[in-house]
Design a protein around this motif. Structure first.
Motif, PDB file in Angstrom:
ATOM      1  N   ASP A 119      -7.015   2.605   0.108  1.00  0.00           N
ATOM      2  CA  ASP A 119      -6.533   3.720  -0.708  1.00  0.00           C
ATOM      3  C   ASP A 119      -7.517   4.012  -1.827  1.00  0.00           C
ATOM      4  O   ASP A 119      -7.806   5.161  -2.120  1.00  0.00           O
ATOM      5  N   ILE A 176      -3.595  -3.230   9.602  1.00  0.00           N
ATOM      6  CA  ILE A 176      -2.483  -3.271   8.657  1.00  0.00           C
ATOM      7  C   ILE A 176      -2.406  -1.985   7.863  1.00  0.00           C
ATOM      8  O   ILE A 176      -1.324  -1.483   7.561  1.00  0.00           O
ATOM      9  N   GLY A 177      -3.539  -1.418   7.496  1.00  0.00           N
ATOM     10  CA  GLY A 177      -3.539  -0.215   6.669  1.00  0.00           C
ATOM     11  C   GLY A 177      -4.947   0.302   6.467  1.00  0.00           C
ATOM     12  O   GLY A 177      -5.859  -0.075   7.185  1.00  0.00           O
ATOM     13  N   ARG A 178      -5.103   1.155   5.464  1.00  0.00           N
ATOM     14  CA  ARG A 178      -6.420   1.715   5.148  1.00  0.00           C
ATOM     15  C   ARG A 178      -6.670   1.582   3.657  1.00  0.00           C
ATOM     16  O   ARG A 178      -5.735   1.458   2.859  1.00  0.00           O
TER      17      ARG A 178
END
Length: 115
Positions: free
Chosen positions: A6, A2-4
């Motif tokens: 931050d 989905i993402g990394r």
């Protein structure tokens, strides 16, 4: 995927106090984005941010940081100079050793050595 990640955000009463403490432990410079939001950018890791919240810490963390060090007793003494509090002694098992500490606001974290 989905993402990394931050940044990792820690709720606290005094963001600059924790930013300064963790900069001493991990490196980086404490920065203030707002009176209620400070952060550090430790070398080689993601941003660690500190967000002011009205409620205090009441129970054990559900997530904590393990900081790898070559010498746990020496690193423990340095961390205590920055304001950490030692909890118990060094624990050893087949995976290595660790020392539990508290940051200035009582958040648990560990110094670890897999050697």
């Amino acid at each position: 995927m989905i993402g990394r990640i931050d940044e990792v955000v820690i709720d606290c009463a005094n963001p600059m106090t924790l930013a300064t403490f963790w900069a001493g432990v991990l490196g980086g410079q404490p920065r203030q984005r707002h009176m209620s939001w400070c952060f550090i950018d430790p070398p080689g890791w993601t941003r660690l941010a500190f967000q002011k919240v009205p409620e205090g810490k009441t129970v054990k963390n559900r997530l904590h940081l393990d900081i790898e060090v070559p010498d746990i007793p020496s690193a423990t003494r340095q961390a205590e100079e920055f304001g950490a509090q030692r909890i118990g002694g060094i624990h050893r098992d087949s995976a290595g050793a660790f020392q539990v500490l508290l940051d200035p606001e009582g958040n648990e974290w560990c110094l670890v050595n897999s050697g």
